[in-house]
Design a protein around this motif. Structure first.
Motif, short mmCIF file in Angstrom:
data_model
loop_
_atom_site.label_atom_id
_atom_site.label_comp_id
_atom_site.label_asym_id
_atom_site.label_seq_id
_atom_site.Cartn_x
_atom_site.Cartn_y
_atom_site.Cartn_z
N GLN A 37 -40.05 -13.95 -6.17
CA GLN A 37 -41.06 -13.67 -5.52
C GLN A 37 -41.93 -15.00 -4.87
OE1 GLN A 37 -43.97 -11.09 -7.68
NE2 GLN A 37 -41.82 -10.37 -8.99
N VAL A 38 -41.15 -15.85 -5.26
CA VAL A 38 -41.93 -17.41 -4.98
C VAL A 38 -40.77 -17.92 -3.95
CG1 VAL A 38 -42.80 -19.52 -5.60
CG2 VAL A 38 -43.18 -17.22 -6.91
N ARG A 39 -41.34 -18.82 -2.88
CA ARG A 39 -40.61 -19.92 -2.00
C ARG A 39 -40.76 -20.96 -2.82
NH1 ARG A 39 -42.93 -17.28 2.36
NH2 ARG A 39 -44.49 -19.11 2.40
N TRP A 40 -39.75 -21.54 -3.14
CA TRP A 40 -39.84 -23.00 -4.27
C TRP A 40 -39.76 -24.13 -3.23
CZ3 TRP A 40 -42.17 -21.73 -8.36
CH2 TRP A 40 -42.04 -20.73 -9.23
N ARG A 86 -50.05 -23.07 -12.72
CA ARG A 86 -51.05 -21.97 -12.48
C ARG A 86 -51.18 -21.12 -11.20
NH1 ARG A 86 -51.55 -23.71 -16.94
NH2 ARG A 86 -53.43 -24.46 -18.08
N LEU A 87 -51.44 -20.09 -11.12
CA LEU A 87 -51.63 -19.25 -10.05
C LEU A 87 -52.65 -19.80 -9.29
CD1 LEU A 87 -50.83 -15.82 -11.19
CD2 LEU A 87 -49.13 -17.24 -9.73
N PHE A 88 -52.66 -20.06 -7.92
CA PHE A 88 -53.80 -20.72 -7.18
C PHE A 88 -53.99 -19.91 -5.82
CE2 PHE A 88 -55.30 -24.06 -4.23
CZ PHE A 88 -56.17 -24.32 -4.87
N LEU A 96 -50.13 -19.62 -4.21
CA LEU A 96 -49.27 -20.68 -4.57
C LEU A 96 -49.11 -20.51 -6.23
CD1 LEU A 96 -51.16 -23.43 -2.76
CD2 LEU A 96 -49.37 -22.37 -2.05
N VAL A 97 -48.08 -21.04 -6.58
CA VAL A 97 -47.74 -21.69 -7.99
C VAL A 97 -47.99 -23.01 -7.83
CG1 VAL A 97 -46.15 -21.89 -9.98
CG2 VAL A 97 -46.21 -19.75 -8.59
N ALA A 98 -48.90 -23.53 -8.63
CA ALA A 98 -49.38 -25.03 -8.51
C ALA A 98 -49.84 -25.45 -9.71
CB ALA A 98 -50.48 -25.06 -7.43
N SER A 147 -47.64 -10.04 -10.33
CA SER A 147 -47.18 -9.72 -11.56
C SER A 147 -46.25 -10.97 -12.11
CB SER A 147 -45.92 -8.72 -11.08
OG SER A 147 -44.86 -9.42 -10.13
N ILE A 148 -46.55 -12.27 -11.44
CA ILE A 148 -46.03 -13.46 -12.18
C ILE A 148 -46.77 -13.85 -13.28
CG2 ILE A 148 -45.78 -15.94 -11.63
CD1 ILE A 148 -45.52 -15.28 -8.61
N SER A 149 -45.76 -14.05 -14.36
CA SER A 149 -46.49 -14.45 -15.55
C SER A 149 -45.92 -15.76 -15.94
CB SER A 149 -46.21 -13.55 -16.91
OG SER A 149 -44.80 -13.60 -16.96
N LEU A 150 -47.24 -16.63 -16.01
CA LEU A 150 -47.09 -18.00 -16.75
C LEU A 150 -47.43 -18.24 -17.94
CD1 LEU A 150 -48.48 -19.57 -13.19
CD2 LEU A 150 -46.00 -19.52 -13.89
N ASP A 151 -46.32 -19.18 -18.85
CA ASP A 151 -46.96 -19.56 -20.12
C ASP A 151 -47.77 -20.80 -19.92
OD1 ASP A 151 -44.99 -17.54 -21.15
OD2 ASP A 151 -43.31 -19.02 -21.03
N ALA A 152 -48.55 -20.79 -20.95
CA ALA A 152 -49.51 -21.79 -20.95
C ALA A 152 -48.91 -23.19 -21.06
CB ALA A 152 -50.59 -21.53 -22.03
N SER A 153 -48.95 -24.34 -20.38
CA SER A 153 -48.20 -25.39 -20.60
C SER A 153 -49.42 -26.67 -20.76
CB SER A 153 -47.52 -25.78 -19.38
OG SER A 153 -46.36 -24.98 -19.28
N PRO A 154 -49.13 -27.45 -21.66
CA PRO A 154 -50.11 -28.72 -21.70
C PRO A 154 -50.35 -29.31 -20.46
CG PRO A 154 -48.28 -28.99 -22.90
CD PRO A 154 -47.94 -27.81 -22.30
N SER A 155 -51.39 -29.76 -20.34
CA SER A 155 -51.63 -31.08 -19.16
C SER A 155 -51.02 -32.15 -19.45
CB SER A 155 -53.22 -31.26 -18.87
OG SER A 155 -53.77 -31.96 -20.00
#
Length: 192
Positions: A37-40, A86-88, A96-98, A147-155
């Motif tokens: 679903q994303v153009r990387w 994150r979704l932006f 975006l995924v950013a 519908s994109i799910s992102l796991d929490a990642s640390p900064s």
């Protein structure tokens, strides 16, 4: 006869460690069930855009970089904090995924200078406020993107290695970037 133009933007590039960290996010996300679903973004194209110039003449591009360079002054090592993916601009309207960049006075000053120089060469002022982010991918459809799910990642900390004026040439397989001008930044000393 119309002058030839080029599509350009000013960006911060990251050192090898920062690039490796961002590339690891890309590898992990490309393996997700929703990855189609994303153009990387290609790993070599990861950057933080300070100002998109759009179509400018080569003379404008040179004037822009000359103005930016002359007004930049001394800039020390620039280390920024980046969120995990994150979704932006928002989860309800994901374009975006950013990785989002935490506010930083030096980054804000660079973005303001980039904007001032753009207006100085005759470009219209940017209507949206600057929001530092590193694009990892663009959603193909905002509705499906929800519908994109992102796991929490640390900064993590990212060290900037250069400020670069890029030319972007749109191709069927994605943009092709070439360097028009670059300003190296001081390296970060990990021992300090």
């Amino acid at each position: 006869m119309q002058a030839t133009t080029l599509r350009a933007f000013l960006a911060l590039d990251f050192d090898a460690e920062g690039q490796a960290h961002l590339t690891a996010h890309l590898r992990r996300l490309r393996a997700a069930p929703w990855a189609d679903q994303v153009r990387w973004v290609r790993p070599e194209h990861l950057h933080l855009t300070l100002r998109f110039l759009g179509e400018v003449t080569p003379i404008q591009a040179n004037e822009y970089m000359d103005s930016f360079r002359s007004r930049l002054g001394a800039l020390g090592t620039l280390r920024l904090r980046a969120s995990g993916p994150r979704l932006f601009p928002s989860p309800s309207r994901p374009r975006l995924v950013a990785c989002l960049i935490e506010a930083h006075p030096a980054l804000d000053a660079l973005a303001a200078l980039a904007e001032s120089c753009a207006v100085g060469i005759g470009l219209p002022a940017e209507s949206r406020p600057f929001q530092g982010h590193v694009t990892l991918g663009r959603t193909r459809d905002q509705r499906a993107g929800r519908s994109i799910s992102l796991d929490a990642s640390p900064s993590t900390a990212l060290t900037c290695s250069a400020i670069t004026l890029y030319r972007s040439q749109l191709q069927p397989h994605g943009p092709l970037y070439s360097v028009l001008a670059t300003l190296p930044l001081p390296a970060y000393n990990h021992a300090s």
